[in-house]
Design an enzyme around this catalytic site. Structure first.
Site, PDB file in Angstrom:
ATOM      1  N   CYS A 237       6.698  -0.638  -3.094  1.00  0.00           N
ATOM      2  CA  CYS A 237       7.913  -0.440  -2.296  1.00  0.00           C
ATOM      3  C   CYS A 237       9.162  -0.831  -3.086  1.00  0.00           C
ATOM      4  CB  CYS A 237       7.825  -1.252  -1.018  1.00  0.00           C
ATOM      5  SG  CYS A 237       9.372  -1.345  -0.128  1.00  0.00           S
TER       6      CYS A 237
ATOM      7  N   ALA B 160      -6.643  -9.644  -9.743  1.00  0.00           N
ATOM      8  CA  ALA B 160      -7.594 -10.469  -8.988  1.00  0.00           C
ATOM      9  C   ALA B 160      -8.879  -9.710  -8.699  1.00  0.00           C
ATOM     10  CB  ALA B 160      -6.943 -10.907  -7.679  1.00  0.00           C
TER      11      ALA B 160
ATOM     12  N   ARG C 173      -1.355   9.233  -0.177  1.00  0.00           N
ATOM     13  CA  ARG C 173      -1.797   8.066  -0.938  1.00  0.00           C
ATOM     14  C   ARG C 173      -3.140   7.587  -0.409  1.00  0.00           C
ATOM     15  NH1 ARG C 173       2.017   5.853  -4.204  1.00  0.00           N
ATOM     16  NH2 ARG C 173       1.091   3.788  -4.132  1.00  0.00           N
TER      17      ARG C 173
ATOM     18  N   HIS D 161      30.840   1.731  21.394  1.00  0.00           N
ATOM     19  CA  HIS D 161      31.418   3.076  21.385  1.00  0.00           C
ATOM     20  C   HIS D 161      32.604   3.129  20.422  1.00  0.00           C
ATOM     21  CE1 HIS D 161      32.814   6.939  22.803  1.00  0.00           C
ATOM     22  NE2 HIS D 161      34.037   6.431  22.860  1.00  0.00           N
TER      23      HIS D 161
ATOM     24  N   LYS E 133      15.758   4.821  -2.467  1.00  0.00           N
ATOM     25  CA  LYS E 133      16.974   4.714  -1.644  1.00  0.00           C
ATOM     26  C   LYS E 133      18.217   4.571  -2.512  1.00  0.00           C
ATOM     27  CE  LYS E 133      14.578   5.625   0.664  1.00  0.00           C
ATOM     28  NZ  LYS E 133      13.124   5.809   0.721  1.00  0.00           N
TER      29      LYS E 133
HETATM   30  P1  NAI Z   1       2.475  12.560   2.967  1.00  0.00           P
HETATM   31  O1  NAI Z   1       1.145  12.366   3.596  1.00  0.00           O
HETATM   32  O2  NAI Z   1       3.709  12.153   3.666  1.00  0.00           O
HETATM   33  O3  NAI Z   1       2.662  14.127   2.597  1.00  0.00           O
HETATM   34  C1  NAI Z   1       1.753  14.819   1.802  1.00  0.00           C
HETATM   35  C2  NAI Z   1       1.921  16.320   2.049  1.00  0.00           C
HETATM   36  O4  NAI Z   1       1.179  17.022   1.064  1.00  0.00           O
HETATM   37  C3  NAI Z   1       1.406  16.760   3.399  1.00  0.00           C
HETATM   38  O5  NAI Z   1       2.419  17.430   4.083  1.00  0.00           O
HETATM   39  C4  NAI Z   1       0.221  17.654   3.046  1.00  0.00           C
HETATM   40  O6  NAI Z   1       0.054  18.723   3.945  1.00  0.00           O
HETATM   41  C5  NAI Z   1       0.577  18.165   1.657  1.00  0.00           C
HETATM   42  N1  NAI Z   1      -0.549  18.594   0.811  1.00  0.00           N
HETATM   43  C6  NAI Z   1      -1.753  17.987   0.657  1.00  0.00           C
HETATM   44  N2  NAI Z   1      -2.522  18.678  -0.229  1.00  0.00           N
HETATM   45  C7  NAI Z   1      -1.789  19.747  -0.649  1.00  0.00           C
HETATM   46  C8  NAI Z   1      -2.032  20.811  -1.559  1.00  0.00           C
HETATM   47  N3  NAI Z   1      -3.177  20.936  -2.255  1.00  0.00           N
HETATM   48  N4  NAI Z   1      -1.059  21.735  -1.736  1.00  0.00           N
HETATM   49  C9  NAI Z   1       0.125  21.635  -1.064  1.00  0.00           C
HETATM   50  N5  NAI Z   1       0.405  20.644  -0.201  1.00  0.00           N
HETATM   51  C10 NAI Z   1      -0.541  19.693   0.017  1.00  0.00           C
HETATM   52  O7  NAI Z   1       2.350  11.855   1.533  1.00  0.00           O
HETATM   53  P2  NAI Z   1       3.439  11.436   0.456  1.00  0.00           P
HETATM   54  O8  NAI Z   1       4.712  12.195   0.641  1.00  0.00           O
HETATM   55  O9  NAI Z   1       2.733  11.542  -0.858  1.00  0.00           O
HETATM   56  O10 NAI Z   1       3.731   9.936   0.802  1.00  0.00           O
HETATM   57  C11 NAI Z   1       2.689   8.970   0.650  1.00  0.00           C
HETATM   58  C12 NAI Z   1       2.891   7.764   1.515  1.00  0.00           C
HETATM   59  O11 NAI Z   1       4.051   7.054   1.164  1.00  0.00           O
HETATM   60  C13 NAI Z   1       2.985   8.131   2.960  1.00  0.00           C
HETATM   61  O12 NAI Z   1       1.922   7.496   3.616  1.00  0.00           O
HETATM   62  C14 NAI Z   1       4.314   7.609   3.407  1.00  0.00           C
HETATM   63  O13 NAI Z   1       4.180   6.939   4.640  1.00  0.00           O
HETATM   64  C15 NAI Z   1       4.756   6.655   2.314  1.00  0.00           C
HETATM   65  N6  NAI Z   1       6.198   6.821   2.093  1.00  0.00           N
HETATM   66  C16 NAI Z   1       7.078   6.541   3.079  1.00  0.00           C
HETATM   67  C17 NAI Z   1       8.422   6.755   2.903  1.00  0.00           C
HETATM   68  C18 NAI Z   1       9.351   6.478   4.026  1.00  0.00           C
HETATM   69  O14 NAI Z   1       8.993   5.816   4.971  1.00  0.00           O
HETATM   70  N7  NAI Z   1      10.581   6.978   3.978  1.00  0.00           N
HETATM   71  C19 NAI Z   1       8.961   7.275   1.659  1.00  0.00           C
HETATM   72  C20 NAI Z   1       7.959   7.580   0.707  1.00  0.00           C
HETATM   73  C21 NAI Z   1       6.640   7.332   0.915  1.00  0.00           C
END
Ligand code: NAI
Length: 454
Positions: A40, A112, A268, A440, A49
């Site tokens: 993070c 670890a 992930r 407001h 960000k």
């Molecule tokens: P994600 O799960 O948000 O999105 C992955 C996307 O890849 C999905 O829409 C899926 O349909 C697509 N996908 C999967 N296989 C594919 C393929 N072969 N071809 C094309 N599309 C495909 O995962 P992301 O963006 O990698 O983020 C990982 C983690 O990091 C998430 O769990 C998220 O919660 C966290 N994260 C959170 C953020 C936030 O809260 N703003 C910012 C960045 C990450």
């Protein structure tokens, strides 16, 4: 020395857990193999960000004329934005180091590995040392998922394909950037690199961007990002990466996309390898450590918080889970609730979402009602968003007359989604919400307006 608690991993779960435990008087040891702050702080939320703020400044300056301000030759200086991003990360990592140290916890650098049970607790090795602790809190996080895409390993080795880690360290702005996966990471990085001057194409397997968010909000977000020049190919599964080409199947046909670099952001997976979990028999399910509502695993005295349990994979969930785990160790009454965890996409405009969507609620058999309103009900939104098309959707449980979800696309959504989150978490009734006085003019007033339209 016997510790009361040994924490593996120093991300938002591990460092918050260490601080809370040490403050409460537990002799606490935290072992981190890379840098305190975890993904993070070092290669995820925070650096992204910082970069996105540079992108927002640039986008706002490009549209300054709409607000009576002239700005010429506006462009994003990637090198300068990266330098500032690094400074932001350094500042915050130093802050975390100071506050963990200040709490009285001991921090050790190393990888670890749990060796098994000792005489008084669990034995964990890091480097040459073996430590023993009465309890373990496993917070080893997650890593980018690597699906079976042809040529993926070679593309990484050759530097063509990148995860969040490599793209956040990339010094150049690629002319053509392919983003594989239109989830949170994909959209945030696509948004930054479009502002920085790349031609960006997002290839997403589903028929909407942003994962499981409200479909209409996903559509509006895509429309806004498309205005920045980002191209989207939806319903397209990437099957191979070859010689700078992305191969995907769309409507049963094989298509290709040429790019200079590719970001692989397709989810992930919990980092459970090489932790020695098997030495004490920690139970896994689909690659994640199984935990209960107090973050206990199946092994007494062993807890797991954050991405490693695969439940919500968000930094803010991780910190709260670690607190619940520590509270349970201390014998305090507490349990984890996943009902109202806000999700945010920090694009411009931002998306903030919490609780049920109308569709999700109905699928669970709830007699739900949705109130949808344009953000133009907020005076401040209109004042600050020339031509803005944001919306807010509130979802209510009709039988209980409570708010159960909020989904917003608007500037500041990241900052005020928590107000709706608190209402959802506390199952607040519509009549009670109506009695709150909102400042407001604020964008947040949209929630009050929506509740009055129920
Ligand atoms: P994600 O799960 O948000 O999105 C992955 C996307 O890849 C999905 O829409 C899926 O349909 C697509 N996908 C999967 N296989 C594919 C393929 N072969 N071809 C094309 N599309 C495909 O995962 P992301 O963006 O990698 O983020 C990982 C983690 O990091 C998430 O769990 C998220 O919660 C966290 N994260 C959170 C953020 C936030 O809260 N703003 C910012 C960045 C990450």
């Amino acid at each position: 020395m016997l510790y009361d608690l040994l924490i593996i991993g120093g991300g938002p779960a591990g460092y918050v857990g260490a601080e809370r435990a040490a403050h409460a008087g537990l002799k606490t040891l935290l072992i981190e193999k890379r840098k305190l702050g975890g993904v993070c702080l070092n290669e995820g939320c925070i650096p992204t960000k910082a970069l996105l703020y540079s992108a927002k400044m640039c986008d706002n300056a490009k549209h300054a004329a709409k607000y009576g301000v002239s700005a010429d030759n506006v462009k994003l200086d990637h090198a300068a934005a990266m330098k500032r991003k690094d400074k932001v990360v350094r500042t915050l990592v130093a802050g975390v180091q100071a506050s963990v140290k200040g709490s009285g916890a001991t921090v050790v650098e190393g990888e670890a590995k749990i060796l098994g049970r000792g005489e008084n607790g669990y034995k964990v090795q890091a480097g040459e040392e073996v430590y023993e602790a009465k309890r373990l809190l496993i917070c080893a996080g997650s890593e980018a998922a690597m699906p079976p895409i042809d040529g993926l390993a070679d593309s990484f080795a050759g530097g063509f394909a990148m995860t969040n880690r490599e793209i956040l360290a990339m010094n150049e702005v690629p002319e053509k950037l392919a983003v594989i996966g239109g989830g949170v990471i994909g959209l945030e990085m696509a948004s930054y690199f479009a502002s920085a001057g790349s031609e960006v194409t997002v290839v997403e397997m589903l028929n909407q961007v942003g994962g499981p968010i409200d479909a209409e909000i996903a559509g509006l977000l895509q429309k806004n990002l498309a205005k920045k020049g980002i191209e989207f190919v939806l319903g397209a599964r990437v099957t191979a990466i070859k010689n700078g080409e992305i191969v995907y199947s769309l409507n049963g046909k094989e298509e290709t996309l040429k790019a200079d670099k590719a970001l692989v952001s397709i989810g992930r997976r919990p980092s459970t390898d090489n932790l020695g979990l098997e030495s004490i028999g920690v139970m896994l399910e689909r690659g994640a450590i199984v935990t209960d509502e107090t973050l206990r695993t199946n092994i007494p005295g062993v807890y797991a918080a954050g991405d490693i349990n695969g439940k919500s994979m968000l930094a803010h969930t991780a910190s709260r889970e670690a607190e619940v785990a520590v509270n349970h160790m201390l014998g305090l009454k507490d349990k984890m609730s996943y009902a109202a965890i806000p999700g945010v996409i920090y694009t411009n405009p931002e998306v903030g979402t919490v609780g049920e969507t109308l569709e999700g609620a109905k699928a669970k058999g709830v007699d739900a009602k949705e109130v949808k309103l344009t953000m133009k009900y907020s005076g401040r939104y209109v004042a600050e968003n020339e031509g803005g098309d944001g919306i807010c959707k509130l979802v209510f449980d009709k039988a209980r007359e409570t708010i159960i979800g909020a989904h917003i696309i608007s500037n500041y959504a990241s900052e005020f989604i928590i107000s709706a989150g608190m209402m959802v978490e506390k199952s607040m009734r519509v009549d009670d919400i109506k009695r709150f006085v909102f400042p407001h003019p604020t964008v947040c007033e949209i929630i009050r307006e929506g509740v009055f339209q129920y």
